[in-house]
Design a protein around this motif. Structure first.
Motif, PDB file in Angstrom:
ATOM      1  N   LEU A  99       0.827  -1.207   0.000  1.00 55.21           N
ATOM      2  CA  LEU A  99       0.000   0.000   0.000  1.00 55.21           C
ATOM      3  C   LEU A  99       0.861   1.257   0.000  1.00 55.21           C
ATOM      4  CD1 LEU A  99      -2.821  -0.916   2.561  1.00 55.21           C
ATOM      5  CD2 LEU A  99      -2.781  -1.266   0.090  1.00 55.21           C
ATOM      6  N   LEU A 100       1.905   1.262   0.819  1.00 58.59           N
ATOM      7  CA  LEU A 100       2.736   2.451   0.920  1.00 58.59           C
ATOM      8  C   LEU A 100       3.532   2.691  -0.362  1.00 58.59           C
ATOM      9  CD1 LEU A 100       4.021   2.156   4.606  1.00 58.59           C
ATOM     10  CD2 LEU A 100       1.880   3.101   3.733  1.00 58.59           C
ATOM     11  N   VAL A 101       3.973   1.609  -0.988  1.00 58.58           N
ATOM     12  CA  VAL A 101       4.682   1.745  -2.264  1.00 58.58           C
ATOM     13  C   VAL A 101       3.760   2.354  -3.314  1.00 58.58           C
ATOM     14  CG1 VAL A 101       5.647   0.429  -4.203  1.00 58.58           C
ATOM     15  CG2 VAL A 101       6.368  -0.080  -1.866  1.00 58.58           C
ATOM     16  N   VAL A 102       2.518   1.881  -3.377  1.00 56.62           N
ATOM     17  CA  VAL A 102       1.567   2.408  -4.348  1.00 56.62           C
ATOM     18  C   VAL A 102       1.294   3.890  -4.087  1.00 56.62           C
ATOM     19  CG1 VAL A 102      -0.842   2.287  -5.102  1.00 56.62           C
ATOM     20  CG2 VAL A 102       0.482   0.189  -4.835  1.00 56.62           C
ATOM     21  N   MET A 103       1.054   4.245  -2.820  1.00 57.36           N
ATOM     22  CA  MET A 103       0.752   5.634  -2.497  1.00 57.36           C
ATOM     23  C   MET A 103       1.933   6.545  -2.840  1.00 57.36           C
ATOM     24  SD  MET A 103      -1.221   5.109   1.133  1.00 57.36           S
ATOM     25  CE  MET A 103      -2.834   4.299   1.170  1.00 57.36           C
ATOM     26  N   TYR A 104       3.145   6.083  -2.518  1.00 57.68           N
ATOM     27  CA  TYR A 104       4.319   6.896  -2.842  1.00 57.68           C
ATOM     28  C   TYR A 104       4.475   7.046  -4.355  1.00 57.68           C
ATOM     29  CZ  TYR A 104       9.041   7.864  -4.215  1.00 57.68           C
ATOM     30  OH  TYR A 104      10.119   8.397  -4.861  1.00 57.68           O
ATOM     31  N   THR A 105       4.420   5.930  -5.089  1.00 56.74           N
ATOM     32  CA  THR A 105       4.659   5.974  -6.532  1.00 56.74           C
ATOM     33  C   THR A 105       3.607   6.827  -7.229  1.00 56.74           C
ATOM     34  OG1 THR A 105       5.577   3.732  -6.396  1.00 56.74           O
ATOM     35  CG2 THR A 105       5.031   4.546  -8.578  1.00 56.74           C
ATOM     36  N   ARG A 106       2.343   6.688  -6.826  1.00 56.23           N
ATOM     37  CA  ARG A 106       1.265   7.439  -7.467  1.00 56.23           C
ATOM     38  C   ARG A 106       1.462   8.941  -7.317  1.00 56.23           C
ATOM     39  NH1 ARG A 106      -0.994  10.184  -9.853  1.00 56.23           N
ATOM     40  NH2 ARG A 106      -3.191  10.372 -10.441  1.00 56.23           N
ATOM     41  N   HIS A 107       1.916   9.372  -6.146  1.00 58.35           N
ATOM     42  CA  HIS A 107       2.036  10.801  -5.880  1.00 58.35           C
ATOM     43  C   HIS A 107       3.384  11.369  -6.296  1.00 58.35           C
ATOM     44  CE1 HIS A 107      -1.666  11.616  -3.536  1.00 58.35           C
ATOM     45  NE2 HIS A 107      -1.598  10.328  -3.309  1.00 58.35           N
ATOM     46  N   ALA A 108       4.468  10.591  -6.119  1.00 62.61           N
ATOM     47  CA  ALA A 108       5.806  11.148  -6.286  1.00 62.61           C
ATOM     48  C   ALA A 108       6.458  10.811  -7.619  1.00 62.61           C
ATOM     49  CB  ALA A 108       6.711  10.669  -5.143  1.00 62.61           C
ATOM     50  N   GLU A 109       6.052   9.732  -8.266  1.00 61.80           N
ATOM     51  CA  GLU A 109       6.691   9.331  -9.516  1.00 61.80           C
ATOM     52  C   GLU A 109       5.621   9.028 -10.558  1.00 61.80           C
ATOM     53  OE1 GLU A 109       9.993   6.751  -9.483  1.00 61.80           O
ATOM     54  OE2 GLU A 109      10.569   7.193  -7.428  1.00 61.80           O
ATOM     55  N   PRO A 110       4.985  10.064 -11.095  1.00 60.44           N
ATOM     56  CA  PRO A 110       3.875   9.855 -12.030  1.00 60.44           C
ATOM     57  C   PRO A 110       4.280   9.087 -13.284  1.00 60.44           C
ATOM     58  CG  PRO A 110       4.534  12.176 -11.953  1.00 60.44           C
ATOM     59  CD  PRO A 110       5.222  11.500 -10.824  1.00 60.44           C
ATOM     60  N   GLY A 111       5.526   9.264 -13.734  1.00 58.80           N
ATOM     61  CA  GLY A 111       5.964   8.527 -14.921  1.00 58.80           C
ATOM     62  C   GLY A 111       5.992   7.030 -14.684  1.00 58.80           C
ATOM     63  N   ARG A 112       6.547   6.621 -13.533  1.00 62.35           N
ATOM     64  CA  ARG A 112       6.574   5.195 -13.209  1.00 62.35           C
ATOM     65  C   ARG A 112       5.153   4.687 -12.959  1.00 62.35           C
ATOM     66  NH1 ARG A 112      11.749   3.500 -11.906  1.00 62.35           N
ATOM     67  NH2 ARG A 112      10.898   1.436 -12.356  1.00 62.35           N
ATOM     68  N   TRP A 113       4.313   5.550 -12.350  1.00 64.10           N
ATOM     69  CA  TRP A 113       2.945   5.106 -12.095  1.00 64.10           C
ATOM     70  C   TRP A 113       2.191   4.860 -13.401  1.00 64.10           C
ATOM     71  CZ3 TRP A 113       0.382   2.647  -8.706  1.00 64.10           C
ATOM     72  CH2 TRP A 113      -1.003   2.552  -8.834  1.00 64.10           C
ATOM     73  N   HIS A 114       2.474   5.645 -14.410  1.00 64.32           N
ATOM     74  CA  HIS A 114       1.831   5.417 -15.704  1.00 64.32           C
ATOM     75  C   HIS A 114       2.144   4.006 -16.203  1.00 64.32           C
ATOM     76  CE1 HIS A 114       0.169   6.287 -19.677  1.00 64.32           C
ATOM     77  NE2 HIS A 114       1.281   5.788 -20.205  1.00 64.32           N
ATOM     78  N   GLN A 115       3.372   3.536 -15.981  1.00 67.86           N
ATOM     79  CA  GLN A 115       3.734   2.178 -16.373  1.00 67.86           C
ATOM     80  C   GLN A 115       2.962   1.148 -15.557  1.00 67.86           C
ATOM     81  OE1 GLN A 115       8.088   3.183 -15.842  1.00 67.86           O
ATOM     82  NE2 GLN A 115       8.256   1.930 -17.691  1.00 67.86           N
ATOM     83  N   VAL A 116       2.805   1.415 -14.263  1.00 63.84           N
ATOM     84  CA  VAL A 116       2.025   0.500 -13.417  1.00 63.84           C
ATOM     85  C   VAL A 116       0.579   0.457 -13.883  1.00 63.84           C
ATOM     86  CG1 VAL A 116       1.200   0.062 -11.069  1.00 63.84           C
ATOM     87  CG2 VAL A 116       3.534   0.882 -11.435  1.00 63.84           C
ATOM     88  N   ASP A 117       0.031   1.627 -14.176  1.00 66.59           N
ATOM     89  CA  ASP A 117      -1.356   1.702 -14.635  1.00 66.59           C
ATOM     90  C   ASP A 117      -1.543   0.931 -15.945  1.00 66.59           C
ATOM     91  OD1 ASP A 117      -4.028   2.900 -14.227  1.00 66.59           O
ATOM     92  OD2 ASP A 117      -3.590   3.902 -16.114  1.00 66.59           O
ATOM     93  N   GLU A 118      -0.558   1.047 -16.832  1.00 61.18           N
ATOM     94  CA  GLU A 118      -0.626   0.313 -18.097  1.00 61.18           C
ATOM     95  C   GLU A 118      -0.593  -1.197 -17.851  1.00 61.18           C
ATOM     96  OE1 GLU A 118      -0.857  -0.322 -22.188  1.00 61.18           O
ATOM     97  OE2 GLU A 118      -1.150   1.514 -21.025  1.00 61.18           O
ATOM     98  N   ALA A 119       0.235  -1.627 -16.908  1.00 62.75           N
ATOM     99  CA  ALA A 119       0.307  -3.056 -16.578  1.00 62.75           C
ATOM    100  C   ALA A 119      -1.015  -3.555 -16.002  1.00 62.75           C
ATOM    101  CB  ALA A 119       1.445  -3.306 -15.593  1.00 62.75           C
ATOM    102  N   MET A 120      -1.682  -2.715 -15.212  1.00 62.28           N
ATOM    103  CA  MET A 120      -2.968  -3.130 -14.651  1.00 62.28           C
ATOM    104  C   MET A 120      -4.031  -3.256 -15.743  1.00 62.28           C
ATOM    105  SD  MET A 120      -3.432  -1.305 -10.936  1.00 62.28           S
ATOM    106  CE  MET A 120      -3.119   0.380 -11.454  1.00 62.28           C
ATOM    107  N   ARG A 121      -3.960  -2.406 -16.753  1.00 58.43           N
ATOM    108  CA  ARG A 121      -4.973  -2.451 -17.817  1.00 58.43           C
ATOM    109  C   ARG A 121      -4.751  -3.607 -18.790  1.00 58.43           C
ATOM    110  NH1 ARG A 121      -4.334   1.580 -20.881  1.00 58.43           N
ATOM    111  NH2 ARG A 121      -2.864   2.924 -19.786  1.00 58.43           N
ATOM    112  N   THR A 122      -3.490  -4.029 -18.951  1.00 58.93           N
ATOM    113  CA  THR A 122      -3.209  -5.095 -19.920  1.00 58.93           C
ATOM    114  C   THR A 122      -3.139  -6.474 -19.284  1.00 58.93           C
ATOM    115  OG1 THR A 122      -0.835  -4.684 -19.675  1.00 58.93           O
ATOM    116  CG2 THR A 122      -1.991  -3.524 -21.458  1.00 58.93           C
ATOM    117  N   GLY A 123      -2.948  -6.541 -17.954  1.00 55.76           N
ATOM    118  CA  GLY A 123      -2.907  -7.847 -17.282  1.00 55.76           C
ATOM    119  C   GLY A 123      -4.262  -8.513 -17.292  1.00 55.76           C
ATOM    120  N   GLN A 124      -4.256  -9.827 -17.101  1.00 54.05           N
ATOM    121  CA  GLN A 124      -5.510 -10.565 -17.211  1.00 54.05           C
ATOM    122  C   GLN A 124      -5.753 -11.541 -16.068  1.00 54.05           C
ATOM    123  OE1 GLN A 124      -5.601 -12.483 -21.013  1.00 54.05           O
ATOM    124  NE2 GLN A 124      -5.704 -10.575 -22.179  1.00 54.05           N
ATOM    125  N   ASP A 125      -4.744 -12.293 -15.656  1.00 54.72           N
ATOM    126  CA  ASP A 125      -5.010 -13.368 -14.705  1.00 54.72           C
ATOM    127  C   ASP A 125      -3.859 -13.524 -13.735  1.00 54.72           C
ATOM    128  OD1 ASP A 125      -2.989 -14.718 -16.150  1.00 54.72           O
ATOM    129  OD2 ASP A 125      -4.484 -15.477 -17.555  1.00 54.72           O
TER     130      ASP A 125
END
Length: 771
Positions: free
Chosen positions: A137-163
């Motif tokens: 949880l803390l990693v997500v909160m930090y990355t979302r607020h402090a490293e938007p570029g890296r978070w965009h990659q995480v968001d992309e992984a969440m949208r393309t992942g399946q199982d």
């Protein structure tokens, strides 16, 4: 047309107003209290907010006194001028998301954290320790607020992942982001391995947690760590410092905009240093911390990065009391462990003890002296201490208190409300210390603040008005030499719910040099009048409950005044329970062995004692480990299922809600799952099974056996009678309305009881008179 500055767009807190003006927060509270035309606040959760335009307009008529002017400010500068100038340079408080601004309230974050630390936590962590889930949880909160570029990659992984095949890859990626960030700041925590310990039940569960955590505001970070402390029952060495307590400590020894080196020798999750950053109003390069726990160092590092501070944390495991220091601080803020034993390792105590060697087995006064030794001459400290340290009968501790008092190291002791911490009931005090060669003042200020704080289930919370009351009293006393009109508190004074007295150092002798405020307040809180804020708080609660009661009292659905001897008009059906639902008994005792149960992690098990008033309350704490739970899928609960007692005394059947989805049956209960083609609504069936005749039927069948037990076959013969579906839904709606009204009346009755008790305190202290 109104001028642009009249548009009510920006919102600020009292803290932000004070920071932008370079004054103390109590000064803002004084304005609000003394001037009827001060802007009225709006509430967001537990926070009071003010419209910037209204504040600026009010400040425009108030010129800054000449002694308080900053360099470059002309003599006719108003507070509004400074407010406008600092507003242009302060960072935005709203979080940017996908190109739009999203405002967050404390209430939103509290709701989100409650969900994240509930059933979702068990579904995502699996058999892993709760610490690993909190790291996620803390990693997500930090990355979302402090490293938007890296978070965009995480968001992309969440949208393309399946199982489930993508779960480990996503966790590994998040761990690498955190690990790289921490190592840049000297923290070697293996965050990737920590996150890979998690075993989410599904891809959807993991994505749900990540999106909920990412949607929170900046205040959710401390809420997660506080919830973790409460849930896991952490020891004194581990739990976090409540946000209100950390804010109070920082407010008493730091001034907004002050240039100071701040140190925390027991950094925990970084709460004290984060509070220092908020109090100062900027991100200094001079915040330092020490830790004895690698897990906490990772949390503290992420926390400080989250609030915009580059962490400067070191591990001090080899020698807790180093004789020499690389840095000395102007201010120390710390919450050391309470009543703990000697340093780790062979137990040989080292350190410099100028006030006297502390006893072995309890480090309270070792920490106090370590704090004093870490400060520059004239430096100040706020240290959280257990109340018992103020008057302990240990000879070594009494001698240390005597030396600290006579040398002027103790300036103020504040006893705080009980139950401030989620993880411990130990009552605490805040000691304000100063490193001096000779006493700066001839008195020690004692403040009893035990009556303050909002009373929540199982804990107290210091709110903004509580912090203002304490800060105003203490800072006014510190300023008294230059402001003769300020009360000196030579005699006990009761103000804003506080009991206050200043005692000459020469009189602090009896009771082994006690530093307990109650010893100098003529009976402590027993003679103190109640807090006016508490009466307002209870009155607000009563008004809220009354409003809920009003909102739940629209005209009820019309019940036709027609009595039918046959028990209903046409369209009714009569059948048995087995014909309308599938009945599943819980797993056998041989499969569900006691040795396989856990109270720490896994899937909650539902027992008969968990069925209360037609609902499933929080379970008894017994869980089935994730490594075993996968073999019990047929016993899972879905929303709309009904749980009945199988073995033991019959309880009212309970309807399963979304909150219990995925929980498992114990051996002593049945699950009823309505067949889609049966034509009966689960809520109607639940209400029917709660009827007296249905419950009597089940009780009689169970009592007919040697031990009270109701088999699936016997339960299936229970007669069931129901009308057409449309009529069922009308019945369910009406019964639901009645239940909501009953609950609202019960809540209103409880609020009336609270108001009666609080009003008695005010009436019988003579603060109020009946009309």
């Amino acid at each position: 047309m109104q001028p642009a500055h009249d548009e009510k767009t920006g919102l600020v807190t009292r803290v932000e107003i004070a920071e932008r003006l370079g004054i103390s927060r109590p000064a803002v509270s004084n304005w609000a209290r003394r001037h009827p035309d001060f802007p009225s606040p709006v509430r967001s959760g537990d926070t009071e907010l003010f419209h910037e335009s209204e504040v600026e307009r009010w400040l425009s008529h108030r010129r800054i006194p000449r002694p308080r002017l900053l360099a470059g400010e002309p003599a006719d500068t108003t507070y509004a001028d400074r407010f406008r100038r600092t507003g242009r340079t302060r960072p935005a408080t709203a979080r940017q998301s996908a190109g739009r601004t999203v405002q967050h309230s404390d209430a939103d974050d509290k709701r989100a954290v409650t969900e994240l630390m509930g059933a979702l936590a068990d579904r995502v962590r699996g058999p892993a320790p709760m610490t690993d889930y909190v790291h996620l949880l803390l990693v997500v909160m930090y990355t979302r607020h402090a490293e938007p570029g890296r978070w965009h990659q995480v968001d992309e992984a969440m949208r393309t992942g399946q199982d489930a095949r993508d779960v480990q890859g996503l966790l590994r990626f998040l761990g690498e982001i955190a690990q790289e960030t921490l190592r840049r700041h000297g923290d070697r925590t293996d965050m990737r391995s920590s996150l890979l310990q998690l075993e989410p039940r599904s891809w959807d569960d993991l994505v749900t947690v990540l999106r909920k955590a990412a949607a929170t505001g900046s205040g959710a970070f401390e809420l997660v760590w506080d919830a973790f402390s409460a849930r896991e029952g952490l020891q004194s060495a581990e739990f976090c410092s409540p946000a209100g307590l950390a804010s109070l400590a920082a407010s008493l020894v730091l001034s907004p905009g002050e240039q100071a080196t701040v140190f925390d020798p027991y950094v925990r999750g970084g709460e004290m240093l984060a509070a220092a950053r908020r109090r100062l109003g900027y991100s200094p390069e001079s915040l330092y911390g020490e830790t004895l726990d690698g897990r906490l160092q990772a949390v503290a590092s992420l926390h400080l990065l989250h609030v915009g501070v580059r962490p400067k944390l070191t591990s001090n495991r080899s020698d807790r009391w180093p004789p020499s220091r690389e840095h000395r601080a102007d201010v120390v803020l710390t919450n050391p462990p309470f009543n703990m034993s000697d340093a780790p390792g062979p137990g040989v105590r080292t350190g410099d003890w100028p006030y006297g060697a502390p006893p072995r087995g309890n480090d309270n006064f070792a920490w106090v002296q370590y704090v004093l030794g870490a400060m520059t001459p004239g430096g100040r400290a706020a240290v959280v201490m257990p109340v018992k340290a103020a008057n302990s009968v240990n000879g070594a501790e009494s001698a240390i208190r005597r030396t600290m008092v006579t040398r002027g190291a103790v300036e103020c002791v504040i006893t705080l409300p009980p139950n401030l911490f989620s993880a411990t009931e130990v009552p605490v005090a805040l000691w304000l210390l100063r490193r001096v060669e000779h006493p700066v003042r001839d008195e020690v200020l004692f403040v009893d603040a035990q009556e303050l704080g909002a009373r929540l289930p199982r804990r107290r919370v210091l709110q903004e008005e509580d912090l203002d009351a304490i800060t105003e009293v203490v800072l006014n006393w510190f300023d008294a030499p230059s402001h003769p009109e300020t009360p000196g508190y030579a005699s006990p004074v009761f103000t804003h719910g506080l009991s206050v007295v200043a005692v000459p150092r020469a009189k602090i002798k009896g009771d082994a040099y006690s530093l307990l405020p109650a010893h100098y307040l003529g009976g402590g809180t027993y003679g103190a009048p109640p807090s006016p804020g508490r009466l307002v708080e209870v009155g607000t609660e009563l008004a809220d409950r009354a409003e809920e009661l009003r909102l739940t009292n629209p005209p009820l659905a019309k019940v036709e005044a027609r009595y039918s001897p046959s028990g209903g008009a046409g369209g009714w059906q009569e059948t048995t329970l087995a014909d309308v639902c599938h009945i599943q008994a819980g797993p056998s005792y041989t499969r569900l062995r006691t040795v396989e149960r856990s109270v720490d992690h896994g899937v909650p098990l539902v027992f008969p004692q968990d069925l209360v008033d037609g609902r499933i309350r929080s379970t008894s704490g017994k869980r089935l480990p994730w490594s075993v739970a996968s073999g019990f899928a047929k016993f899972e609960l879905n929303p709309g299922d009904i749980v009945c007692v199988r073995t033991g005394a019959q309880q009212q059947p309970a309807l399963v809600t979304e909150a219990q989805a995925g929980w498992l049956l114990s051996s002593n209960v049945h699950r009823l799952r309505v067949s889609p083609e049966a034509g009966i609504d689960p809520r109607y069936l639940h209400a029917y099974l709660c009827l007296r005749h249905a419950r009597d039927w089940m009780s009689h069948r169970a009592a007919a056996t040697a031990a009270p037990s109701l088999s699936s076959a016997a339960l299936g013969h229970l007669p069931v009678r129901f009308p057409p579906l449309a009529q069922q839904l009308r019945c369910v709606k009406l019964l639901g309305e009645l239940r909501r009204r009953a609950e609202a009346h019960a809540a209103y009755g409880s609020a009336l009881d609270l108001m009666g008790a609080e009003l008695a305190e005010h009436l019988l202290h003579g603060l109020l008179e009946p009309a």
